[in-house]
Design an enzyme around this catalytic site. Structure first.
Site, mmCIF file in Angstrom:
data_model
loop_
_atom_site.group_PDB
_atom_site.id
_atom_site.type_symbol
_atom_site.label_atom_id
_atom_site.label_comp_id
_atom_site.label_asym_id
_atom_site.label_seq_id
_atom_site.Cartn_x
_atom_site.Cartn_y
_atom_site.Cartn_z
ATOM 1 N N HIS A 169 51.153 5.797 -41.922
ATOM 2 C CA HIS A 169 52.169 5.936 -43.006
ATOM 3 C C HIS A 169 53.218 5.514 -42.524
ATOM 4 O O HIS A 169 55.565 5.568 -42.774
ATOM 5 C CB HIS A 169 52.467 7.480 -43.104
ATOM 6 C CG HIS A 169 51.336 8.131 -44.411
ATOM 7 N ND1 HIS A 169 51.251 7.706 -45.653
ATOM 8 C CD2 HIS A 169 50.809 9.238 -44.668
ATOM 9 C CE1 HIS A 169 50.154 8.193 -45.985
ATOM 10 N NE2 HIS A 169 49.914 9.541 -45.387
ATOM 11 N N HIS B 31 45.826 9.018 -33.787
ATOM 12 C CA HIS B 31 45.520 9.477 -35.429
ATOM 13 C C HIS B 31 44.300 8.603 -36.236
ATOM 14 O O HIS B 31 44.354 7.141 -36.569
ATOM 15 C CB HIS B 31 47.057 8.920 -35.649
ATOM 16 C CG HIS B 31 47.799 9.009 -37.254
ATOM 17 N ND1 HIS B 31 48.509 10.162 -36.994
ATOM 18 C CD2 HIS B 31 47.890 8.303 -38.464
ATOM 19 C CE1 HIS B 31 49.168 10.943 -38.565
ATOM 20 N NE2 HIS B 31 47.539 9.751 -39.333
ATOM 21 N N ASP C 133 51.392 17.110 -36.872
ATOM 22 C CA ASP C 133 52.523 16.563 -38.189
ATOM 23 C C ASP C 133 53.353 16.670 -38.598
ATOM 24 O O ASP C 133 53.026 17.971 -39.198
ATOM 25 C CB ASP C 133 51.106 16.057 -38.712
ATOM 26 C CG ASP C 133 49.831 14.197 -38.628
ATOM 27 O OD1 ASP C 133 49.488 15.139 -37.739
ATOM 28 O OD2 ASP C 133 49.456 13.537 -38.910
#
Length: 264
Positions: free
Chosen positions: A69, A152, A8
């Site tokens: 996100h 994820h 990330d």
């Protein structure tokens, strides 16, 4: 086939770490494909913009994956359908979600499939990643045995469950989301490489990339707090590289990478 995966990317520091140090890392590791998770790449640490996506690609990234996100920056709705190498979790509702959940990369005449899925434990209740991975893997294997998954997810058990469920059918399952690199890189019995979490790329001295003060206050007073990305101090780049037999799709080696900018 050697794949370099970077965990990330957080904030401006994470993007600059890719620009400053990815070329040096690639020179040392010599990957054929570089994949980066970019779901935290904006200055506020949530989502991605078109300019950041283009910057990552110009810095040597081949595929950018996302996560929970993915939609935190509304600008993505304007460009995700037009990008060939930006993928979001496949198990968002397929009829109503823009973008795609996997892409194919040509590697010296061989095809590598890169998939992105999101877990459901302690996260949004998306479509079943196990059932959808079954369908997608069966379809992709008609074209190639070389398949990489960015899973994820929050729970370590869900990540390992996915890897064991797909063991022998895909080349690698690497987890993202927790921003802390785990010490369990290994090749499972069916020759699928696995790492619970690749770690993060960005501010090394923050708390998961955020300024520590606001995070600590949240624990002390149990009130909502606005977390801000840390902008000062050292940077870190974290991930792993994986060697794959491009005929069988079996992983032959996996090794973690984690260095601060002063170490580099």
């Amino acid at each position: 086939m050697r794949i370099l995966f970077i965990g990330d990317v957080v904030g401006d520091k994470g993007v600059s770490m890719i620009g400053d140090y990815l070329p040096k890392l690639k020179q040392e590791i010599k990957p054929q494909v570089t994949i980066v998770n970019g779901e935290n790449a904006t200055a506020m640490g949530r989502g991605i913009t078109l300019s950041i996506y283009k910057q990552l690609m110009s810095d040597g990234v081949d595929v950018v994956t996302l996560g929970n996100h993915a939609w935190s920056n509304n600008e993505i709705l304007d460009f995700i359908d037009d990008t060939k190498r930006l993928i979001r979790p496949y198990n968002f509702p397929r009829r109503t979600t823009p973008g795609k959940g996997y892409t194919m990369v040509n590697v010296n005449g061989k095809q590598l499939a890169v998939m992105n899925f999101q877990g459901r434990v302690f996260m949004d209740n998306l479509d079943d990643p196990f059932a959808l991975a079954d369908e997608l893997v069966d379809e992709i294997r008609k074209t190639t045995n070389c398949i990489f998954m960015d899973f994820h997810a929050e729970a370590t058990s869900e990540k390992l469950a996915m890897a064991r469920y797909l063991d022998g059918r895909i080349s690698a399952v690497v987890g993202t989301h927790t921003h802390v690199q785990t010490n369990d890189a290994r090749i499972l019995e069916g020759k699928t490489a696995f790492l619970t979490d690749a770690g993060m790329t960005g501010p090394a001295d923050g708390m998961l990339g955020m300024q520590p003060e606001s995070v600590i206050q949240r624990f002390l007073n149990q009130r909502p707090a606005r977390f801000k990305v840390m902008e000062t101090g050292r940077g870190i780049i974290s991930g792993c590289f994986i060697d794959i037999d491009d005929k069988t799709g079996h992983a032959t080696h996996i090794e973690t990478v984690s260095m601060t900018d002063d170490q580099i």
